[in-house]
Structure formats: C-alpha cells, structure tokens
Motif scaffolding. Structure first.
Motif, PDB file in Angstrom:
ATOM      1  N   PRO A 188       7.171  18.208   6.746  1.00 16.61           N
ATOM      2  CA  PRO A 188       6.538  19.357   6.080  1.00 16.61           C
ATOM      3  C   PRO A 188       5.072  19.480   6.468  1.00 16.61           C
ATOM      4  O   PRO A 188       4.174  19.308   5.650  1.00 16.61           O
ATOM      5  N   VAL A 189       4.824  19.733   7.747  1.00 14.14           N
ATOM      6  CA  VAL A 189       3.458  19.876   8.261  1.00 14.14           C
ATOM      7  C   VAL A 189       3.425  21.112   9.144  1.00 14.14           C
ATOM      8  O   VAL A 189       4.484  21.627   9.506  1.00 14.14           O
ATOM      9  N   SER A 237      10.148  21.890   1.551  1.00 18.50           N
ATOM     10  CA  SER A 237       8.887  21.281   1.160  1.00 18.50           C
ATOM     11  C   SER A 237       7.826  21.656   2.179  1.00 18.50           C
ATOM     12  O   SER A 237       8.109  21.762   3.370  1.00 18.50           O
ATOM     13  N   VAL A 238       6.604  21.844   1.709  1.00 16.09           N
ATOM     14  CA  VAL A 238       5.495  22.129   2.623  1.00 16.09           C
ATOM     15  C   VAL A 238       4.333  21.189   2.278  1.00 16.09           C
ATOM     16  O   VAL A 238       4.354  20.501   1.252  1.00 16.09           O
ATOM     17  N   ALA A 239       3.328  21.182   3.159  1.00 13.16           N
ATOM     18  CA  ALA A 239       2.224  20.232   3.002  1.00 13.16           C
ATOM     19  C   ALA A 239       1.554  20.351   1.635  1.00 13.16           C
ATOM     20  O   ALA A 239       1.131  19.350   1.061  1.00 13.16           O
ATOM     21  N   TYR A 243       2.190  18.006  -1.521  1.00 16.40           N
ATOM     22  CA  TYR A 243       1.786  16.599  -1.610  1.00 16.40           C
ATOM     23  C   TYR A 243       0.274  16.460  -1.750  1.00 16.40           C
ATOM     24  O   TYR A 243      -0.276  15.396  -1.513  1.00 16.40           O
ATOM     25  N   LEU A 244      -0.397  17.556  -2.122  1.00 13.67           N
ATOM     26  CA  LEU A 244      -1.860  17.567  -2.103  1.00 13.67           C
ATOM     27  C   LEU A 244      -2.465  16.423  -2.914  1.00 13.67           C
ATOM     28  O   LEU A 244      -3.408  15.782  -2.494  1.00 13.67           O
ATOM     29  N   TYR A 245      -1.910  16.130  -4.079  1.00 15.21           N
ATOM     30  CA  TYR A 245      -2.532  15.142  -4.963  1.00 15.21           C
ATOM     31  C   TYR A 245      -1.875  13.773  -4.891  1.00 15.21           C
ATOM     32  O   TYR A 245      -2.184  12.906  -5.691  1.00 15.21           O
ATOM     33  N   ASP A 246      -0.949  13.564  -3.976  1.00 15.30           N
ATOM     34  CA  ASP A 246      -0.264  12.264  -3.912  1.00 15.30           C
ATOM     35  C   ASP A 246      -1.117  11.251  -3.160  1.00 15.30           C
ATOM     36  O   ASP A 246      -1.651  11.551  -2.100  1.00 15.30           O
ATOM     37  N   TYR A 247      -1.248  10.055  -3.710  1.00 17.89           N
ATOM     38  CA  TYR A 247      -1.784   8.938  -2.940  1.00 17.89           C
ATOM     39  C   TYR A 247      -1.086   7.666  -3.377  1.00 17.89           C
ATOM     40  O   TYR A 247      -1.227   7.287  -4.513  1.00 17.89           O
ATOM     41  N   PRO A 248      -0.334   7.007  -2.567  1.00 16.10           N
ATOM     42  CA  PRO A 248       0.026   7.413  -1.213  1.00 16.10           C
ATOM     43  C   PRO A 248       1.093   8.505  -1.189  1.00 16.10           C
ATOM     44  O   PRO A 248       1.864   8.607  -2.131  1.00 16.10           O
ATOM     45  N   VAL A 249       1.118   9.302  -0.104  1.00 16.78           N
ATOM     46  CA  VAL A 249       2.199  10.270   0.104  1.00 16.78           C
ATOM     47  C   VAL A 249       3.440   9.476   0.509  1.00 16.78           C
ATOM     48  O   VAL A 249       3.398   8.713   1.463  1.00 16.78           O
ATOM     49  N   GLN A 250       4.526   9.604  -0.260  1.00 15.06           N
ATOM     50  CA  GLN A 250       5.710   8.789   0.013  1.00 15.06           C
ATOM     51  C   GLN A 250       6.900   9.676   0.312  1.00 15.06           C
ATOM     52  O   GLN A 250       7.732   9.926  -0.550  1.00 15.06           O
ATOM     53  N   LEU A 251       6.948  10.155   1.560  1.00 10.72           N
ATOM     54  CA  LEU A 251       8.032  11.063   1.936  1.00 10.72           C
ATOM     55  C   LEU A 251       9.356  10.329   2.045  1.00 10.72           C
ATOM     56  O   LEU A 251      10.399  10.883   1.751  1.00 10.72           O
ATOM     57  N   ARG A 304      -6.778  13.169   2.422  1.00 11.96           N
ATOM     58  CA  ARG A 304      -6.035  13.889   1.398  1.00 11.96           C
ATOM     59  C   ARG A 304      -4.657  14.327   1.876  1.00 11.96           C
ATOM     60  O   ARG A 304      -4.484  14.679   3.035  1.00 11.96           O
ATOM     61  N   GLY A 305      -3.712  14.314   0.951  1.00 16.28           N
ATOM     62  CA  GLY A 305      -2.422  14.961   1.153  1.00 16.28           C
ATOM     63  C   GLY A 305      -1.673  14.536   2.397  1.00 16.28           C
ATOM     64  O   GLY A 305      -1.632  13.367   2.753  1.00 16.28           O
ATOM     65  N   MET A 306      -1.089  15.530   3.065  1.00 18.78           N
ATOM     66  CA  MET A 306      -0.175  15.238   4.175  1.00 18.78           C
ATOM     67  C   MET A 306      -0.879  14.631   5.375  1.00 18.78           C
ATOM     68  O   MET A 306      -0.217  14.099   6.260  1.00 18.78           O
ATOM     69  N   SER A 338       0.822  -1.205   0.000  1.00 19.05           N
ATOM     70  CA  SER A 338       0.000   0.000   0.000  1.00 19.05           C
ATOM     71  C   SER A 338       0.858   1.257   0.000  1.00 19.05           C
ATOM     72  O   SER A 338       0.353   2.345  -0.242  1.00 19.05           O
ATOM     73  N   GLY A 339       2.154   1.121   0.285  1.00 19.78           N
ATOM     74  CA  GLY A 339       3.036   2.285   0.261  1.00 19.78           C
ATOM     75  C   GLY A 339       3.106   3.022   1.576  1.00 19.78           C
ATOM     76  O   GLY A 339       3.812   4.019   1.681  1.00 19.78           O
ATOM     77  N   PHE A 340       2.374   2.575   2.609  1.00 22.70           N
ATOM     78  CA  PHE A 340       2.446   3.209   3.924  1.00 22.70           C
ATOM     79  C   PHE A 340       3.271   2.331   4.857  1.00 22.70           C
ATOM     80  O   PHE A 340       3.029   1.130   4.944  1.00 22.70           O
ATOM     81  N   GLN A 382      -2.370  11.977   5.367  1.00 23.17           N
ATOM     82  CA  GLN A 382      -1.975  10.564   5.275  1.00 23.17           C
ATOM     83  C   GLN A 382      -0.688  10.309   6.043  1.00 23.17           C
ATOM     84  O   GLN A 382      -0.592   9.360   6.827  1.00 23.17           O
TER      85      GLN A 382
END
Lengths: 489, 296
Positions: free
Chosen positions: A264-265, B174-176, B179-187, A197-199, A127-129, A201
């Motif tokens: 980045p939050v 980088s800021v939040a 990554y708005l459109y990423d799924y999954p977010v992969q930092l 959505r987004g961060m 799943s990438g998490f 996650q």
C-alpha cells in the motif's frame, strides 16, 4: 631453502595468524546455527499443536520464528562469513592477518550482541521490524564489532603483494562496506526514539531486508564460490570479465528489489522494484555460466566434500533468485504474496545457498588454519546429504504449500480455513526437513567444537611444557651477567 | 577494477542510488504525510488511537502477532454501478436510451470477466426495480452523460472488487494513509491467520475478541491459532463474592474452568481494544468507494 618451500612456510604462517579470530567466529556461529534451528523447529511445531505453549509467554510463534531467523542470519551467517572473509583476504594478500586480536575480541562482542538480542526477543522486546528485531544495545554491539572486523580485513587487504584485485576481492570489499551502511540506516530511521512516519517505515524495512538477505548474502556467497571453485577444480575462473559483469549487474539491480507488489505505497515503488527484479535474471544467468564453465571439465570427484557443497549452494542460489523474480511479477505476486512461498525463498537463500556454501568453505579452511585434520572427516559427507535432504523438504514443501495456499486464498469461494489446512499438510513435511537440517548442523558443530577443544588442550600442554622446561644455558649466563652488572657499581 | 577505490566507488554509486530511491525519497513522500480529508465529507482520517489501543499495538508487537496476520487489503479493480434514479419528463426517450445501453452491455457481457460480473449483478439488481449496470469508470461516465442529456437522473456508485474484499476483509484496498499513526507499522507478510485490517469493523464485540484470544478453538472450529492463556488470570470464585465485571462470557459448549472465572490482564484488554480500533473504512481520494447505506 628454495622458493616453493619458502611459499609453504609462508602459507602456514598466514593460516596460523587467522587461527584465534576464526575459531571465535566459527565456534559461535556453529552454536547459533544449532540454537536457531532448534527454535525454528519449535516454532513450526506450534502449527501442529497450537496449545503447546499456551501458558508460556516466551515461546509464542511470534517470538520463536523471528528469533530463529535472526539467529540464522546474525548469529550464524554473518560471523561465519566474516571469518571466511578474513582468511580469504589474508591468503589473497599473501600476508599475515593484521591485528588478529581485534577480530577475536570483536567476534565475542558480536556473539554477546546476538545473545542480548535473542533474550530481548523472547521476552517480548522485539522492535517489530523484520530482520531488525534486535534492540538498540545489541544493534550497537553488532555494528561496532562488524566495523572492527572490517578494519582488520581491510588492513590485511592493504598489505597485499599483488596489486591487481582478484574477483572475490570486489564482492567481499563491497560486502564489508554494504553492511555498515544498510544496518546503520535502518536502525537510525526505525529503531530510535524519533522514527520516520507511517509507511516510510515499511519501505525502509523492505529495502533493508532485501539488501541484507538477498544482496549481502549473495555478495559473500558468490565470491566465496568464485574463490574456492577454481581452487578445488584446479583451473582458473571462467572468466574475470564475466565476474566483473556479474558484480556490476548484481549490485545495480539487486539493491532495488524487495518491495512487495501489492504494497500500500505509491505505485512507483513496487513498479521500480518489479523492473529491477526482472533484470536480475541477467546476473543469475551469468553466474550460472561462470560456475558451469569453471566446474565442467575439472577432473575432481567431489564425493560429498566441499566441492559438492559449493555446487549445490550455487544451484540453490539460482533457484532462490528465480523464486524472487516470480514474487516480483505482478500476476504471480497476486497469488504468492502473503503465503509460505516468501518464507520458502528466504529459507532457501539462507540455508540452501548461504549456509551450504559457507560450511563447505569452513571445511576447506579449518584444517589448514588449525594445522591438523578434521576430527570427524566422515561427518562432512553425511552433513552434505542431510543438508540437501533437509533443504529440499523444508524449502520445497513451503514453496509448494505456498502456491497451494495462494490459489485457495485468491479464490473467495473457498473458505479461509481451507487455505490454512492445505498449508498445514505441507508444513508437516517442512518440519521433518527442519529436523534433518538440525541433525546436519549438529555434525557441523561437533567438528568445530572438538577441533577447538583439541587445540586448547594442545595449547595448554605446550604452556605446561614451556614452564617445566629447563632454561637454555646461554640465557642463564646472560641473566647472570646482567645481575652481576647490576650489583657492581 | 584495479584497486580498492574503484570498488568503493562502485558501491557508492549502486547502493547510494537505491538509498536515495528507497530511503530518502519515501521519507520525503510518505514520511511527511499528514491527515487527509475523507471524500465528500469534512472529516479527517486517520484518527489517533485512544490510550488503551495505542498500548495494545505494543502488545501486538511484543507477541509478534504480525508473524501470522497481515493488516493489508488488496483490490483488483474498481467497477462503477450506474443507477437510473429518475426517468425525468421525457421518460420515453430516456427509457429507450437506458434499455439500449443495457442491452449493449448484455451483449458485451460474454467478452470479459468484468462484463460478465456486470451482467450477473445487473440482472439481480434489476429485480429491485431500478435500472443498474456495472461498467468501468469511463464507460459509466459516458453512459451517465447520455442519460442526463436526455433529461434522466443518474447516480454512479464506485465499488472496489477483489478476492480480499469478497472475503469480507475490507471494503477497499489499504493505502499508505491507513498506517499514518502506527509505530511500528506491522503489515505482516504471511496469512497463516486471516487479515486483520478491518477486524474492528468485522467483529466489534469485545467479549468475542477476548474469548478468541483465550481459546480460539472455542469460537473458530479447527483454528490453527495458539491460545494466549498467559494474557489471562484464572480466579477462584468464593461463595458470596460478586463475579468480576470483566470476566469472560464463554459460549455454552465451552468447558470453562469449574468454580473459576477467567479475567483478562491489562495487556489482554489493551490488545483487544487495539484490535477493535482496526478499521479502514473511510473513502479516500486514492481509494474511493461509495459508502453503501444499510438496506431497510
């Protein structure tokens, strides 16, 4: 029969009631420990020979490393912990395990879930998490089996004769409630058709990872130590009040740790996390005090037995906790973030602390549950030395390598390649450590598997003997009478 | 703690609080985020990826690239460059003020790392003929006010600094919103390989990306990256056939398979177009910087 004899018979009955579910849980977890360490070894070999798996889509580092980590936590740590929890609950309640077949079936479902998860990750379906790589099907299986096992454990808890709770009860009950909550939250928000959505996650992912790898493992491992250390040392836990203090501070502060400092939050998230992590020093000191006060002065020589396992495990726990705090300090985090140091902390927590504590507990429990001694008692001592050496090499070299790598990364004048090459030197020692750990886990698996086979053979023989044995006279005459009764109108 | 209910309540309080704080609150704050406007422009950011790049994100996920690569640039601080663009009518007075500020900054230069950096850069920039110094945001505003009050004209440029930025991995942190459109977010959490958050801006050549996936060591000497050969197909070139337009162009010293061409499979193309889509280069309210025009 006097009361002491009565107690003995009762204890034997309680132990026997745990036999089937515990074998199912421990057997599978020993297998996953071995496979997990093999995968981790293969993954780290990728760094020494990058072209090794160039043609093989299943064995890229990005598949092997998460698969190995998931096997260590979901395959080994959690089922082994659940087995120990069932036994401790039955013993503390002085009652036989309630519904022993439910956890036995659930254990097999759990292992099936882990197998499906492993296959999916290797085929590229992760799943990438982090820590949530398993697909929905296996997440469902894991969730359901955990709840089933927890129900059996809590039902046994309800049977207790002594109404006042022992400190281990608090930690273990909390752990049983913890996992369903965090696992369902994380899966429902992240691994679904409608993810957040987004961060958001990433934040939920960090929250889950911290609550699983730090808090859950700590709750179970610490309570197992609090149960067995006084038992082996032959003196009471020092003291109940300290333990209560540890329980509260650990769950109050521990749940807020885990957000990386450079994330980045919005700034309130890492700041809260840093503050909570710093406060964790309080439960760590308290745990160290409890362990030292309970162990010191005890007239027991451990000689590489379960007592040694527990002591080493608790020392590793404190050390990995201090590493967690170091990562949360903003100025250290600048250097340590994005290096092998984070992996070192996680591996020390899972293998150095949890695996060692739980293996020690299993070596204490298994002979009692099975009713006969370990097939290879010498392996216990050997495994202890192998695990100690392996952990020092694996986690130690990753930690030092991480610091070196971080210093190079933080200095823009050094080339990036320098930071990788310095880490590679330490990874070599780390890979050796993994190999040593693998040897140790093979000894563990050997003891459990040979015991299972012995038990199954004995069971088979007793069934054969039962079938062959002549019926008792009384039952024969009884059945004759019944037959005559049926014939007569 | 006398009974099970007490333990249950303790869990409810402790875990419930962190659940509200780290699950519910971020969903409300970050999960409802929308596109934002780029500073000093009417453009919106970020833009949705194209189809191939969106699929490439899934290839990136499936192969676990995030196990070794991060997608996040950090910055230590922001400094301001003050440019005096014109001395105006009252040029002598402005010049006096400017040189006073400049020498004050030079004196302060030894006191802190920030000032030192100021000093080096300003001397260098001075050779270009404009009067420049670098200070913190508040000092820059104060200096600018003094000069404009005397009739000069001033420009302030915002420049993020930090190790990642000095390595050329990005222009700003980088800021939040990135990554708005990423799924999954992969930092990612490990830099076994370099950061990729701006790889599309750093290496915009598609062929370079594909060759690097096929044979990383051919382009980066001593790279620890494993080659992803299974994303490519090796085809025999029959005499008379035209070579595939997609075939990789290797560097001269690389021994490519003789008589064959290496053609990327769809996954490789998707992954490469995802990599090319990675660029965090818009100035935002929470991550401001002054875009630098290319020097003539």
């Amino acid at each position: 029969m006097n009361s002491a004899e009565n107690n003995l018979v009762c204890t034997a009955k309680i132990d026997a009631s745990c036999r089937v579910p515990l074998l199912a849980l421990f057997g599978g977890s020993a297998l996953w420990l071995v496979i997990g360490l093999v995968l981790a070894l293969l993954a780290s070999l990728t760094f020494h020979a990058p072209k090794m798996f160039a043609q093989c889509p299943y064995a890229t580092y990005g598949h092997l490393a998460p698969a190995a980590n998931d096997l260590l936590v979901y395959g080994f740590a959690i089922p082994a912990a659940l087995g120990v929890v069932l036994w401790i609950f039955a013993r503390l309640s002085r009652a036989e395990l309630v519904m022993p077949l439910v956890p036995a079936v659930a254990a097999n479902l759990w292992h099936l879930g882990v197998f499906i998860g492993l296959a999916t990750i290797l085929c590229g379906g992760s799943s990438g998490f982090t820590w949530l790589e398993f697909p929905r099907a296996s997440a469902m299986l894991l969730g359901v089996s955990f709840v089933l096992i927890a129900i059996s454990a809590i039902a046994t808890f309800g049977q207790r004769k002594e109404r006042v709770l022992y400190p281990s009860h608090w930690f273990l009950l909390a752990a049983l409630l913890w996992f369903p909550w965090i696992y369902s939250t994380a899966n429902l928000f992240l691994v679904t058709t409608w993810p957040v959505r987004g961060m958001a996650q990433a934040v939920i992912n960090w929250w889950f990872a911290n609550n699983l790898v730090f808090v859950w493992l700590a709750l179970v491992g610490v309570s197992v130590a609090f149960y067995f250390l006084p038992k082996i040392a032959g003196r009471p836990l020092q003291s109940r009040l300290y333990a209560l203090f540890v329980f509260w501070t650990l769950i109050l502060f521990g749940t807020w740790a885990g957000i990386p400092q450079g994330a980045p939050v919005p700034a309130w998230l890492p700041t809260t996390s840093a503050f909570a992590s710093l406060l964790l020093i309080i439960p760590f000191v308290a745990i160290a005090v409890i362990v030292i006060k309970t162990v010191c002065g005890a007239d027991v020589i451990c000689k590489g037995g379960p007592f040694c396992y527990l002591k080493f495990g608790m020392a590793a726990f404190i050390l990995s906790g201090l590493m967690l705090i170091a990562e949360a300090c903003p100025q250290y985090s600048r250097v340590l973030e994005f290096t092998w140091f984070g992996a070192a902390q996680t591996q020390l927590q899972i293998l150095g602390f949890f695996a060692i504590v739980i293996c020690g507990a299993i070596y204490e429990i298994l002979p009692r549950v099975m009713g006969f001694g370990l097939p290879f008692p010498k392996f216990v001592r050997l495994q202890h030395w192998l695990f100690m050496l392996g952990i020092v090499l694996w986690a130690g070299s990753l930690a030092v390598g991480g610091v070196e790598q971080g210093m190079k990364l933080a200095n823009p004048q050094t080339a990036f390649a320098d930071s990788t090459s310095i880490a590679l030197i330490f990874l070599r020692a780390g890979t050796t450590g993994l190999f040593v750990l693998l040897l140790g886990s093979l000894l563990f698996a050997a003891n459990i598997f040979v015991m299972t086979i012995k038990w199954k053979l004995a069971l088979f023989k007793s069934v054969i003997a039962y079938i062959k044995s002549p019926l008792e006279t009384s039952s024969v005459t009884a059945s004759l009478r019944r037959d005559q009764g049926e014939v007569k109108p | 703690m006398k009974n099970g209910f007490a333990v249950f309540s303790a869990v409810l309080v402790a875990l419930g609080a962190s659940w509200l704080g780290f699950v519910v609150a971020p969903i409300m704050q970050l999960g409802t985020a929308k596109q934002v406007t780029v500073l000093n422009s009417s453009d919106t950011y970020p833009l949705q990826r194209t189809g191939n790049a969106t699929r490439g994100l899934q290839v990136y996920r499936a192969n676990g690239c995030a196990a070794c690569h991060t997608e996040q640039v950090r910055q230590d601080n922001v400094i301001c460059n003050v440019f005096v663009t014109s001395l105006g009518k009252n040029s002598n007075a402005v010049w006096k003020i400017t040189s006073d500020i400049f020498s004050k900054n030079q004196k302060l230069a030894g006191q802190s790392a920030l000032r030192k950096l100021v000093f080096d850069l300003s001397r260098q920039m001075d050779e270009f003929g404009s009067h420049v110094w670098e200070v913190s945001k508040n000092d820059a505003d104060a200096d600018a006010d003094k000069i404009t009050a005397a009739g000069g004209k001033v420009e302030i440029h915002i420049v993020p600094i930090g190790a990642d930025i000095s390595r050329g991995w990005g222009i700003r942190q980088s800021v939040a919103a990135d990554y708005l459109y990423d799924y999954p977010v992969q930092l990612g959490s490990l830099r076994a390989g370099p950061d990729l958050s701006n790889i599309g801006a750093r290496d915009p050549d598609l062929n370079w990306q594909l060759v690097h996936l096929y044979a990383p060591q051919a382009l980066v000497k001593g790279s620890a990256m494993p080659p992803f050969r299974f994303l490519f197909e090796i085809r025999k070139i029959n005499t008379g056939d035209a070579p595939s337009p997609d075939a990789l162009q290797f560097p001269k010293d690389f021994a490519s398979p003789a008589g064959c061409e290496v053609v990327p499979k769809p996954e490789a193309k998707q992954l490469a177009s995802y990599l090319l889509s990675l660029r965090q280069d818009a100035p935002l309210y929470e991550a401001p910087f002054t875009p630098v025009m290319a020097k003539p």
